[in-house]
Design a protein around this motif. Structure first.
Motif, mmCIF file in Angstrom:
data_model
loop_
_atom_site.group_PDB
_atom_site.id
_atom_site.type_symbol
_atom_site.label_atom_id
_atom_site.label_comp_id
_atom_site.label_asym_id
_atom_site.label_seq_id
_atom_site.Cartn_x
_atom_site.Cartn_y
_atom_site.Cartn_z
ATOM 1 N N ALA B 69 4.570 6.061 -11.082
ATOM 2 C CA ALA B 69 4.555 4.832 -10.271
ATOM 3 C C ALA B 69 5.433 5.155 -8.962
ATOM 4 O O ALA B 69 5.012 4.978 -7.754
ATOM 5 C CB ALA B 69 4.591 3.657 -10.941
ATOM 6 N N GLN B 70 6.705 5.388 -9.088
ATOM 7 C CA GLN B 70 7.616 5.439 -8.020
ATOM 8 C C GLN B 70 7.271 6.843 -7.189
ATOM 9 O O GLN B 70 7.277 6.684 -5.803
ATOM 10 C CB GLN B 70 8.980 5.864 -8.711
ATOM 11 C CG GLN B 70 9.651 4.427 -9.367
ATOM 12 C CD GLN B 70 11.155 4.919 -10.125
ATOM 13 O OE1 GLN B 70 11.206 6.192 -10.374
ATOM 14 N NE2 GLN B 70 11.801 4.068 -9.623
ATOM 15 N N ARG B 71 6.837 7.888 -7.651
ATOM 16 C CA ARG B 71 6.425 9.107 -6.919
ATOM 17 C C ARG B 71 5.317 8.410 -5.834
ATOM 18 O O ARG B 71 5.344 9.157 -4.758
ATOM 19 C CB ARG B 71 6.144 10.236 -7.579
ATOM 20 C CG ARG B 71 6.943 10.751 -8.623
ATOM 21 C CD ARG B 71 6.488 11.808 -9.484
ATOM 22 N NE ARG B 71 7.338 12.454 -10.447
ATOM 23 C CZ ARG B 71 6.900 13.437 -11.158
ATOM 24 N NH1 ARG B 71 5.748 13.958 -11.254
ATOM 25 N NH2 ARG B 71 7.652 13.763 -12.129
ATOM 26 N N MET B 72 4.416 7.907 -6.494
ATOM 27 C CA MET B 72 3.125 7.650 -5.727
ATOM 28 C C MET B 72 3.582 6.512 -4.597
ATOM 29 O O MET B 72 3.064 6.664 -3.388
ATOM 30 C CB MET B 72 2.244 6.881 -6.716
ATOM 31 C CG MET B 72 1.412 7.943 -7.595
ATOM 32 S SD MET B 72 0.776 9.367 -6.869
ATOM 33 C CE MET B 72 1.705 10.650 -7.497
ATOM 34 N N LEU B 73 4.445 5.609 -4.911
ATOM 35 C CA LEU B 73 4.746 4.613 -3.936
ATOM 36 C C LEU B 73 5.692 5.465 -2.852
ATOM 37 O O LEU B 73 5.618 5.256 -1.512
ATOM 38 C CB LEU B 73 5.921 3.705 -4.459
ATOM 39 C CG LEU B 73 5.508 2.234 -5.212
ATOM 40 C CD1 LEU B 73 6.549 1.753 -5.899
ATOM 41 C CD2 LEU B 73 4.794 1.447 -4.068
ATOM 42 N N LEU B 74 6.456 6.422 -3.254
ATOM 43 C CA LEU B 74 7.404 7.190 -2.308
ATOM 44 C C LEU B 74 6.299 7.995 -1.316
ATOM 45 O O LEU B 74 6.661 7.892 -0.307
ATOM 46 C CB LEU B 74 8.117 8.062 -2.945
ATOM 47 C CG LEU B 74 8.953 9.396 -2.017
ATOM 48 C CD1 LEU B 74 10.095 8.367 -1.187
ATOM 49 C CD2 LEU B 74 9.934 10.235 -2.580
ATOM 50 N N GLN B 75 5.326 8.428 -1.941
ATOM 51 C CA GLN B 75 4.517 9.140 -0.773
ATOM 52 C C GLN B 75 3.779 8.184 0.217
ATOM 53 O O GLN B 75 3.592 8.442 1.322
ATOM 54 C CB GLN B 75 3.303 9.980 -1.774
ATOM 55 C CG GLN B 75 2.290 10.746 -1.032
ATOM 56 C CD GLN B 75 2.998 12.075 -0.516
ATOM 57 O OE1 GLN B 75 4.169 11.961 0.281
ATOM 58 N NE2 GLN B 75 2.611 13.369 -0.786
ATOM 59 N N ASN B 76 3.344 7.139 -0.421
ATOM 60 C CA ASN B 76 2.856 6.316 0.533
ATOM 61 C C ASN B 76 3.730 5.617 1.600
ATOM 62 O O ASN B 76 3.406 5.408 2.690
ATOM 63 C CB ASN B 76 2.344 4.991 -0.523
ATOM 64 C CG ASN B 76 0.964 5.040 -1.069
ATOM 65 O OD1 ASN B 76 0.089 5.854 -0.584
ATOM 66 N ND2 ASN B 76 0.507 4.357 -2.118
ATOM 67 N N GLU B 77 4.730 5.233 1.082
ATOM 68 C CA GLU B 77 5.738 4.894 2.095
ATOM 69 C C GLU B 77 6.087 5.940 3.120
ATOM 70 O O GLU B 77 6.433 5.600 4.233
ATOM 71 C CB GLU B 77 7.074 4.284 1.221
ATOM 72 C CG GLU B 77 6.909 3.006 0.518
ATOM 73 C CD GLU B 77 7.873 2.364 -0.174
ATOM 74 O OE1 GLU B 77 8.935 2.923 -0.242
ATOM 75 O OE2 GLU B 77 7.539 1.528 -1.195
ATOM 76 N N SER B 78 6.612 7.214 2.600
ATOM 77 C CA SER B 78 6.780 8.208 3.483
ATOM 78 C C SER B 78 5.644 8.445 4.673
ATOM 79 O O SER B 78 5.899 8.442 5.475
ATOM 80 C CB SER B 78 7.011 9.697 2.571
ATOM 81 O OG SER B 78 7.159 10.599 3.543
ATOM 82 N N CYS B 79 4.533 8.279 4.065
ATOM 83 C CA CYS B 79 3.383 8.467 4.909
ATOM 84 C C CYS B 79 3.112 7.475 5.794
ATOM 85 O O CYS B 79 2.962 7.639 7.164
ATOM 86 C CB CYS B 79 1.815 8.622 4.377
ATOM 87 S SG CYS B 79 1.932 10.460 3.465
ATOM 88 N N ARG B 80 3.645 6.242 5.447
ATOM 89 C CA ARG B 80 3.308 5.098 6.403
ATOM 90 C C ARG B 80 4.570 5.081 7.289
ATOM 91 O O ARG B 80 4.102 5.084 8.595
ATOM 92 C CB ARG B 80 3.461 3.808 5.566
ATOM 93 C CG ARG B 80 3.284 2.509 6.294
ATOM 94 C CD ARG B 80 3.211 1.394 5.468
ATOM 95 N NE ARG B 80 3.603 -0.073 6.174
ATOM 96 C CZ ARG B 80 4.345 -0.773 5.763
ATOM 97 N NH1 ARG B 80 5.100 -0.673 4.713
ATOM 98 N NH2 ARG B 80 4.574 -1.840 6.766
#
Lengths: 153, 153
Positions: B69-80
């Protein structure tokens, strides 16, 4: 679930159709194998175990230009590769980076670093000229990683 | 769905409890605000718009050590963050990197690059000494990005 996977797989296939590896990556690296989204390359520089993931999606320069499914795949593939390499090479640190100032096609470096490597603690880019692999070591390494990650070719 | 989000939120809160920002990041950067997983920092180097995402999870040095879950959040936050910064600063290229050879706490650089910046096309690390922000410009930039990304503080 199966329908969803089939749709994702078809979408990926159509996005991959126009993909061509950038000529400089083709010159500087060896092809190891394919995951669902990316191909994995070995950088021809024996000074560091230096691998590169390239999403097979045409016209992409930034991670945020990938669609949501591709971003999630990339994160999964990057983590899988990084953890495998860290274990295999007993890394002190992994350096993961999407730079692309010279080669704009999106490619993500996965570099195994040691406190004893010659560039430590600096990043490796632009530090020392590449030292090409001996052909036998290259084949051995590619075979090992291709099998270890169960990559298609 | 609401239950799932509540559970993720509770898990993140418990993981964040023991998190403390590394002293060197604290020294070199200014706090801008928080997303769900990460805090966003501004590097005190006015030569480049240089931002850093730090997952607020204790004891993490590599992206693959985060849970799914953290990995997916990180990818989303990084892209945003990357897309927002690329638009705001009209970047020629974003440089996104998790290096951590000096500061082992996982932190992901998001650096706006221009073909005209003094380090181009090299990566910025170790290239030139930092040039601190004027206090007014710093406040203006932090306020702008905090509002633009709707960050909590």
């Amino acid at each position: 679930m199966r329908l969803k996977l089939t749709l994702i797989s078809r979408t990926l296939t159509s996005l991959k159709m126009n993909f061509e590896l950038h000529p400089q990556l083709n010159r500087d690296c060896f092809f190891i194998g394919r995951l669902d989204l990316c191909q994995l390359l070995l950088m021809n520089d024996s000074q560091y175990p230096w691998f590169i993931l390239v999403p097979e999606s045409a016209g992409i320069q930034e991670i945020y230009q990938l669609n949501h499914a591709q971003r999630m795949l990339l994160q999964n593939e990057s983590c899988r590769v990084a953890q495998y390499l860290a274990d295999l090479f007993k890394a002190d640190k992994m350096n993961i980076a999407a730079i692309g100032n010279v080669v704009p096609q999106l490619h993500i470096h996965h570099i195994v670093r040691y406190r004893t490597d010659q560039a430590w603690p600096s990043p490796v880019w632009g530090k020392y000229d590449a030292v090409p692999y001996h052909p036998e070591r290259k084949v051995e390494l590619i075979t090992r990683v291709r099998q270890g990650l169960d990559l298609s070719i």
